[in-house]
Design a protein around this motif. Structure first.
Motif, PDB file in Angstrom:
ATOM      1  N   GLU A 117      73.108  -9.442  72.236  1.00 29.13           N
ATOM      2  CA  GLU A 117      72.321 -10.627  71.886  1.00 29.13           C
ATOM      3  C   GLU A 117      72.149 -11.583  73.060  1.00 29.13           C
ATOM      4  N   GLN A 118      72.920 -11.383  74.121  1.00 28.50           N
ATOM      5  CA  GLN A 118      72.824 -12.290  75.265  1.00 28.50           C
ATOM      6  C   GLN A 118      73.288 -11.574  76.526  1.00 28.50           C
ATOM      7  N   ILE A 119      72.746 -11.975  77.645  1.00 22.23           N
ATOM      8  CA  ILE A 119      73.161 -11.477  78.955  1.00 22.23           C
ATOM      9  C   ILE A 119      73.813 -12.627  79.716  1.00 22.23           C
ATOM     10  N   THR A 120      74.940 -12.344  80.347  1.00 18.77           N
ATOM     11  CA  THR A 120      75.576 -13.309  81.236  1.00 18.77           C
ATOM     12  C   THR A 120      75.504 -12.772  82.651  1.00 18.77           C
ATOM     13  N   PHE A 121      74.913 -13.543  83.546  1.00 16.66           N
ATOM     14  CA  PHE A 121      74.782 -13.139  84.948  1.00 16.66           C
ATOM     15  C   PHE A 121      76.001 -13.585  85.747  1.00 16.66           C
ATOM     16  N   THR A 122      76.525 -12.675  86.567  1.00 14.15           N
ATOM     17  CA  THR A 122      77.599 -13.015  87.501  1.00 14.15           C
ATOM     18  C   THR A 122      77.312 -12.347  88.840  1.00 14.15           C
ATOM     19  N   GLY A 123      78.036 -12.783  89.862  1.00 11.19           N
ATOM     20  CA  GLY A 123      77.880 -12.183  91.184  1.00 11.19           C
ATOM     21  C   GLY A 123      77.079 -13.060  92.123  1.00 11.19           C
ATOM     22  N   GLY A 124      77.477 -13.057  93.392  1.00 15.92           N
ATOM     23  CA  GLY A 124      76.878 -13.966  94.364  1.00 15.92           C
ATOM     24  C   GLY A 124      75.387 -13.792  94.563  1.00 15.92           C
ATOM     25  N   VAL A 125      74.901 -12.546  94.559  1.00 13.94           N
ATOM     26  CA  VAL A 125      73.478 -12.305  94.834  1.00 13.94           C
ATOM     27  C   VAL A 125      72.611 -12.810  93.691  1.00 13.94           C
ATOM     28  N   ILE A 126      72.968 -12.450  92.462  1.00 13.07           N
ATOM     29  CA  ILE A 126      72.135 -12.842  91.322  1.00 13.07           C
ATOM     30  C   ILE A 126      72.227 -14.343  91.068  1.00 13.07           C
ATOM     31  N   MET A 127      73.363 -14.950  91.382  1.00 11.42           N
ATOM     32  CA  MET A 127      73.514 -16.396  91.167  1.00 11.42           C
ATOM     33  C   MET A 127      72.557 -17.184  92.064  1.00 11.42           C
ATOM     34  N   LYS A 128      72.227 -16.632  93.231  1.00  9.71           N
ATOM     35  CA  LYS A 128      71.374 -17.336  94.182  1.00  9.71           C
ATOM     36  C   LYS A 128      69.898 -16.987  94.033  1.00  9.71           C
ATOM     37  N   ASN A 129      69.586 -16.054  93.152  1.00 10.92           N
ATOM     38  CA  ASN A 129      68.226 -15.516  93.107  1.00 10.92           C
ATOM     39  C   ASN A 129      67.609 -15.739  91.729  1.00 10.92           C
ATOM     40  N   ALA A 130      66.960 -16.888  91.558  1.00 12.41           N
ATOM     41  CA  ALA A 130      66.358 -17.233  90.265  1.00 12.41           C
ATOM     42  C   ALA A 130      65.209 -16.280  89.922  1.00 12.41           C
ATOM     43  N   PHE A 131      64.479 -15.826  90.932  1.00 12.97           N
ATOM     44  CA  PHE A 131      63.368 -14.913  90.694  1.00 12.97           C
ATOM     45  C   PHE A 131      63.876 -13.649  89.999  1.00 12.97           C
ATOM     46  N   LEU A 132      64.957 -13.083  90.530  1.00  9.19           N
ATOM     47  CA  LEU A 132      65.487 -11.842  89.979  1.00  9.19           C
ATOM     48  C   LEU A 132      66.092 -12.049  88.593  1.00  9.19           C
ATOM     49  N   ARG A 133      66.786 -13.160  88.391  1.00 13.45           N
ATOM     50  CA  ARG A 133      67.325 -13.457  87.057  1.00 13.45           C
ATOM     51  C   ARG A 133      66.204 -13.528  86.028  1.00 13.45           C
ATOM     52  N   ASP A 134      65.142 -14.254  86.382  1.00 17.63           N
ATOM     53  CA  ASP A 134      64.027 -14.414  85.448  1.00 17.63           C
ATOM     54  C   ASP A 134      63.340 -13.071  85.183  1.00 17.63           C
ATOM     55  N   ALA A 135      63.231 -12.251  86.224  1.00 16.18           N
ATOM     56  CA  ALA A 135      62.567 -10.954  86.066  1.00 16.18           C
ATOM     57  C   ALA A 135      63.358 -10.048  85.126  1.00 16.18           C
ATOM     58  N   ILE A 136      64.686 -10.042  85.236  1.00 11.27           N
ATOM     59  CA  ILE A 136      65.519  -9.213  84.361  1.00 11.27           C
ATOM     60  C   ILE A 136      65.458  -9.731  82.928  1.00 11.27           C
ATOM     61  N   ALA A 137      65.582 -11.052  82.757  1.00 14.59           N
ATOM     62  CA  ALA A 137      65.544 -11.635  81.414  1.00 14.59           C
ATOM     63  C   ALA A 137      64.204 -11.353  80.733  1.00 14.59           C
ATOM     64  N   LYS A 138      63.120 -11.469  81.483  1.00 13.23           N
ATOM     65  CA  LYS A 138      61.799 -11.212  80.917  1.00 13.23           C
ATOM     66  C   LYS A 138      61.647  -9.747  80.538  1.00 13.23           C
ATOM     67  N   ALA A 139      62.156  -8.850  81.410  1.00 16.57           N
ATOM     68  CA  ALA A 139      62.035  -7.415  81.135  1.00 16.57           C
ATOM     69  C   ALA A 139      62.799  -7.021  79.881  1.00 16.57           C
ATOM     70  N   VAL A 140      64.002  -7.588  79.689  1.00 15.44           N
ATOM     71  CA  VAL A 140      64.839  -7.226  78.554  1.00 15.44           C
ATOM     72  C   VAL A 140      64.412  -7.952  77.281  1.00 15.44           C
ATOM     73  N   GLY A 141      63.964  -9.183  77.432  1.00 15.03           N
ATOM     74  CA  GLY A 141      63.462  -9.928  76.289  1.00 15.03           C
ATOM     75  C   GLY A 141      64.519 -10.550  75.412  1.00 15.03           C
ATOM     76  N   ILE A 142      65.710 -10.801  75.957  1.00  9.36           N
ATOM     77  CA  ILE A 142      66.736 -11.513  75.200  1.00  9.36           C
ATOM     78  C   ILE A 142      67.268 -12.650  76.058  1.00  9.36           C
ATOM     79  N   GLU A 143      68.016 -13.552  75.422  1.00 11.36           N
ATOM     80  CA  GLU A 143      68.504 -14.730  76.122  1.00 11.36           C
ATOM     81  C   GLU A 143      69.430 -14.342  77.262  1.00 11.36           C
ATOM     82  N   ALA A 144      69.266 -14.991  78.380  1.00  6.75           N
ATOM     83  CA  ALA A 144      70.118 -14.743  79.544  1.00  6.75           C
ATOM     84  C   ALA A 144      70.622 -16.074  80.082  1.00  6.75           C
ATOM     85  N   VAL A 145      71.910 -16.120  80.424  1.00  8.82           N
ATOM     86  CA  VAL A 145      72.511 -17.345  80.928  1.00  8.82           C
ATOM     87  C   VAL A 145      73.317 -17.019  82.177  1.00  8.82           C
ATOM     88  N   MET A 146      73.583 -18.035  82.944  1.00 12.18           N
ATOM     89  CA  MET A 146      74.475 -17.902  84.087  1.00 12.18           C
ATOM     90  C   MET A 146      75.913 -17.997  83.599  1.00 12.18           C
TER      91      MET A 146
END
Length: 494
Positions: free
Chosen positions: A428-457
């Protein structure tokens, strides 16, 4: 009420103090991981074990100098690798890391690669007990390669290990007096004299029955390393020894796999969240109470649970290939060099600009959008080649290049998250961790959009330290289980 924590990753060695009274991470220190030892074979990735030990102990001693009354030392390290020491704990091999793929070399006497020969000897059913995928970067494969070469009379010299350490491959032949160590176990042995390792670091060697929590004798015999002295596997988090330092006898706790510490420190809900971690490489994981083999690795977690995990996903090193190319163009053609942070900032801005341009339809050329295959490294999950295609006269631009690469990475994570969803309750939710993804809003948004569920840091950076803090809270007797520590840490952080 403070503990010292050490985190030995692939890029950095870090130290910090865990304040169990105020639920805080303080006094952080970070140094870069040394370069691997020089080797003409690109498959070989070895580090000077003695140098690593000196760096790790140096971090501990510097922290102890500013931590009066230290309650203990917690350790988390990268997994899969190994070191062999003598009976006194002195390394007789370098540290062979998870990045080492010497097992892929072809062996004439075996008629295949060392890796393929070992997998055939072990058999699919036995290997499934390890919970791991078949992959060359585990200790079982590295050990098999060493022993097969030793049996062939090959003498390989390791350079740069230090005069205090024997370096001949022939030393491996006298296994009865030699000890197998994980990286964290090597540090514990040096600090305390105890030959132990935690279950979360033993299992990734490929030599453990993950359900039984014991060394798998069938696999050990297939590798041929049964004469080695194996460390005692610790399942809980009780003290394993004491470091007799100039600040007194400091309790030392078992070495925790960095993957498990990171998941614990993400503070994700154990039932319905997936953790997406992206650092040098990437992985996705979730917590399960069931021993369930599927299209994932099954790693031991805490308090009898498991982590269905998909590994070898693209990460920071994939994007770094493109970043290095742009940096080389700037330096060699224009004589301009930017700092890494500045270069990343500008490239992400260009990627965002390109994505917005394509959304308007103005950027659509007759050939469509650029496509980047990001499999620049061998045997990555669903990323088996590196290429740039769908190029025409209009779309080969820096922003479009990076936007396309990150959208490809997002699509890879989407496909694998669907696979992981079958390992338990609905995600029901994705939690992002790791130095690369934490600094890359473009990639976080792209993954969240592709999966279609809520994603948080993840609510806090340095999730490994927060994972170790949760363990320290239980060890201190303040909470009965790590599950109970989640809400109190969330309240403290948020």
């Amino acid at each position: 009420m403070r503990y010292i924590a050490i985190d030995v990753g692939s890029t950095f060695l870090k130290a910090a103090q865990l304040d169990v009274q105020y639920l805080a991470i303080t006094n952080m220190e970070s140094i870069r991981m040394p370069e691997p030892l020089p080797n003409e074979n690109p498959l070989v990735k070895e580090w000077n074990a003695i140098q690593l030990l000196e760096l790790m102990q140096g971090l501990i001693d510097r922290q102890l100098a500013s931590c009066p009354g230290c309650k203990g030392i917690w350790i988390s390290t990268q997994m899969h690798g190994f070191i062999i020491t003598d009976e006194y704990g002195v390394a007789v091999t370098p540290y062979i890391s998870w990045q080492d793929e010497r097992g892929l070399e072809y062996a004439d006497k075996l008629g295949s690669s060392y890796f393929s020969a070992l997998m055939e000897r072990v058999g699919e059913e036995a290997w499934r007990r390890t919970g791991l995928w078949e992959k060359p970067g585990v200790a079982a494969v590295g050990l098999f390669h060493m022993l097969q070469q030793a049996d062939s009379g090959m003498e390989i010299e390791w350079e740069g290990q230090g005069t205090a350490c024997p370096v001949s491959m022939n030393d491996i032949q006298t296994l009865g007096s030699k000890r197998l160590c994980t990286l964290g176990g090597y540090l514990i042995q040096s600090l305390t004299g105890s030959h132990v390792c935690h279950f979360t670091n033993a299992a990734p060697t490929g030599l453990v029955d993950v359900r039984a929590g014991e060394w798998d004798i069938d696999i050990v015999r297939a590798v041929g390393c049964q004469a080695l002295q194996f460390p005692r596997i610790v399942v809980g988090t009780d003290i394993v020894g004491h470091y007799h330092s100039r600040w007194g006898a400091i309790p030392v706790y078992p070495d925790i796999g960095d993957h498990q510490a990171s998941v614990l420190g993400s503070l994700a809900d154990a039932t319905n969240e997936a953790i997406v971690n992206m650092g040098t490489a990437g992985w996705i994981s979730r917590v399960s109470d069931a021993y369930h083999i599927g299209e994932w690795e099954l790693r031991p977690y805490f308090e009898g649970s498991y982590l269905p995990t998909i590994t070898k996903l693209p990460g920071g090193r994939n994007m770094a290939v493109l970043v290095r190319f742009i940096a080389d163009v700037g330096q060699s053609i224009y004589g301009t060099a930017l700092t890494e942070d500045t270069l990343w900032e500008r490239l992400l801005a260009e990627a965002d600009r390109a994505a917005q341009y394509f959304k308007t339809g103005k950027g659509q050329s007759s050939n469509g959008q650029l496509h980047v295959h990001v499999g620049f490294y061998g045997k990555q999950t669903v990323a088996d080649k590196g290429a740039i295609d769908n190029i025409d006269s209009d779309n080969l631009q820096v922003g479009g290049l990076f936007a396309a690469a990150m959208e490809e990475i997002a699509a890879i994570y989407e496909r694998n998250l669907y696979v992981l969803a079958t390992a338990g309750e609905a995600i029901e939710q994705i939690t992002f961790t790791g130095g690369v993804i934490m600094k890359n809003a473009f990639l976080r948004d792209a993954i969240a959009k592709a999966v279609g569920i809520e994603a948080v840091m993840a609510p806090a950076c340095d999730e490994v330290f927060h994972g170790l803090l949760r363990l320290a809270l239980v060890s201190e007797g303040l909470y009965a289980s790590v599950h109970e520590t989640r809400e109190v840490l969330l309240q403290a952080i948020l």
